[in-house]
Structure formats: C-alpha cells, structure tokens
Design a protein around this motif. Structure first.
Motif, short mmCIF file in Angstrom:
data_model
loop_
_atom_site.label_atom_id
_atom_site.label_comp_id
_atom_site.label_asym_id
_atom_site.label_seq_id
_atom_site.Cartn_x
_atom_site.Cartn_y
_atom_site.Cartn_z
N TYR A 279 0.82 -1.21 0.00
CA TYR A 279 0.00 0.00 0.00
C TYR A 279 0.85 1.27 0.00
O TYR A 279 0.40 2.31 -0.46
N ALA A 280 2.06 1.20 0.51
CA ALA A 280 2.91 2.39 0.63
C ALA A 280 3.69 2.69 -0.65
O ALA A 280 4.20 3.80 -0.81
N LEU A 281 3.82 1.75 -1.55
CA LEU A 281 4.65 1.95 -2.74
C LEU A 281 4.17 3.12 -3.60
O LEU A 281 4.98 3.95 -4.02
N LYS A 282 2.91 3.18 -3.89
CA LYS A 282 2.42 4.22 -4.80
C LYS A 282 2.52 5.63 -4.21
O LYS A 282 3.05 6.52 -4.86
N PRO A 283 2.05 5.86 -3.00
CA PRO A 283 2.14 7.24 -2.50
C PRO A 283 3.54 7.66 -2.06
O PRO A 283 3.87 8.84 -2.12
N MET A 284 4.39 6.73 -1.63
CA MET A 284 5.69 7.10 -1.07
C MET A 284 6.87 6.85 -2.00
O MET A 284 8.00 7.14 -1.64
N GLY A 285 6.63 6.28 -3.16
CA GLY A 285 7.74 5.95 -4.05
C GLY A 285 8.33 4.59 -3.71
O GLY A 285 7.77 3.85 -2.89
N ILE B 209 11.92 3.83 -2.89
CA ILE B 209 13.10 3.69 -2.03
C ILE B 209 12.75 3.63 -0.55
O ILE B 209 13.22 2.73 0.16
N VAL B 210 11.95 4.55 -0.06
CA VAL B 210 11.67 4.61 1.39
C VAL B 210 10.87 3.38 1.86
O VAL B 210 11.28 2.72 2.83
N PRO B 211 9.75 3.02 1.24
CA PRO B 211 9.04 1.83 1.72
C PRO B 211 9.86 0.55 1.60
O PRO B 211 9.79 -0.32 2.48
N THR B 212 10.66 0.43 0.54
CA THR B 212 11.48 -0.76 0.38
C THR B 212 12.54 -0.83 1.46
O THR B 212 12.82 -1.90 2.01
N ALA B 213 13.15 0.30 1.79
CA ALA B 213 14.17 0.32 2.85
C ALA B 213 13.56 -0.07 4.19
O ALA B 213 14.15 -0.85 4.95
N ILE B 214 12.38 0.45 4.49
CA ILE B 214 11.73 0.15 5.77
C ILE B 214 11.34 -1.32 5.83
O ILE B 214 11.63 -2.02 6.81
N ALA B 215 10.68 -1.82 4.79
CA ALA B 215 10.23 -3.21 4.78
C ALA B 215 11.42 -4.17 4.81
O ALA B 215 11.42 -5.14 5.59
N LEU C 207 17.99 -2.57 -5.53
CA LEU C 207 16.83 -3.00 -6.30
C LEU C 207 16.28 -1.88 -7.18
O LEU C 207 15.83 -2.13 -8.29
N PHE C 208 16.33 -0.64 -6.68
CA PHE C 208 15.86 0.47 -7.50
C PHE C 208 16.72 0.60 -8.75
O PHE C 208 16.19 0.76 -9.86
N ILE C 209 18.03 0.54 -8.59
CA ILE C 209 18.93 0.64 -9.74
C ILE C 209 18.69 -0.52 -10.70
O ILE C 209 18.60 -0.33 -11.93
N LEU C 210 18.54 -1.71 -10.17
CA LEU C 210 18.31 -2.89 -11.01
C LEU C 210 16.98 -2.77 -11.77
O LEU C 210 16.94 -2.94 -12.99
N PHE C 211 15.92 -2.45 -11.06
CA PHE C 211 14.60 -2.39 -11.70
C PHE C 211 14.48 -1.21 -12.66
O PHE C 211 13.90 -1.34 -13.73
N LYS C 212 15.00 -0.06 -12.27
CA LYS C 212 14.83 1.16 -13.07
C LYS C 212 15.72 1.14 -14.32
O LYS C 212 15.25 1.43 -15.42
#
Length: 145
Positions: free
Chosen positions: A85-91, A93-99, A125-130
């Motif tokens: 649920y946090a991915l769309k509103p928060m981007g 990097i931040v939700p992935t780091a927290i989770a 993961l951001f660098i890999l996916f993006k």
C-alpha cells in the motif's frame, strides 16, 4: 498425517481451479506460438503434482511452529501488506528500505545490519529495476522533486 492430506486436497482443488482459469485467457492473433496460457497452466500442473504427492505420501507427524514463529510470520505479513500500500504514495526507495530493514531484523536481530540491509536492498533493487530492467519506478513521492 491428516493435516498434510487435507492441505494437499485443498491445494489440488486450488491448482485445478487455477488451471481452469488459465484456460480462459484470451489470446490475440499476434500471440507467440506458445501463447499466454502455457506458463499459468504449467504452474498449476506443478502445484497439482506437488499436492498429489502430499496426499499420497504425507509426513508422519508435522511439527507445528511455536507461538513466537507465528507472531514473526504475522509481523512479516503485516509489513508486506503495508509495503504494497505504501509503494504508490511514497515511491520505491523509502518503503522498500523500511520493509527490507524490518524483515532483515526478523532474520537476524542486529539493528545496524538491518538498517544497512534495508538501505542497500532498496537502492540496489531500485537501480536494477529502473535501469537494468527498464521499469518505470518513482524513487520518491511524485510531488517531492
């Protein structure tokens, strides 16, 4: 033994329903020769075979996890649902780091290592996916930058 057989039977019904649903996938005339149905049907067939094995050869007496393990699993499920649920509103990097940090802490309760793993996984993961896979991810909330 009964719990494995019941779970195997439930899994068999789910796998058969999954295969039946996969056969309903519409294909266009420009589809490849294998088509979009092949992979879901293959996954359903493997699940059905595994469930048949569980029905035929169940474990004698399964060892159920302790209450602490059930609690850790519940925390992991809550974290992953909140992450989705946090991915769309928060981007990304931040939700992935927290989770990733919370789940890493559950695996090995070392706060410094959990923070490092969360930040490293998030950025990696951001660098890999993006950039490597070309997905259109937003690093941070859209209005932030």
């Amino acid at each position: 033994m009964a719990s494995d057989r019941i779970f195997g039977l439930v899994t068999l019904f789910v796998a058969l329903a999954y295969i039946a649903g996969a056969t309903q996938i519409q294909t266009s005339f420009l589809a490849d020769p294998v088509g979009p149905k092949a992979f879901p049907i293959l996954i359903g067939a493997v699940a059905a075979l595994c469930s048949l094995y569980m029905i035929v050869r169940p474990d004698p007496d399964p060892d159920w996890p302790s209450a602490r393990t059930w609690g850790a699993l519940l925390v992991a499920v809550i974290v992953l649902v909140a992450y989705a649920y946090a991915l769309k509103p928060m981007g990304f990097i931040v939700p992935t780091a927290i989770a990733a940090g919370i789940l890493s802490y559950q695996i090995s309760p070392n706060p410094k290592a959990a923070v490092a793993a969360g930040c490293g996984l998030s950025l990696g993961l951001f660098i890999l996916f993006k950039y490597a896979l070309g997905l259109s991810l937003f690093a941070f909330p859209r209005g932030m930058f």
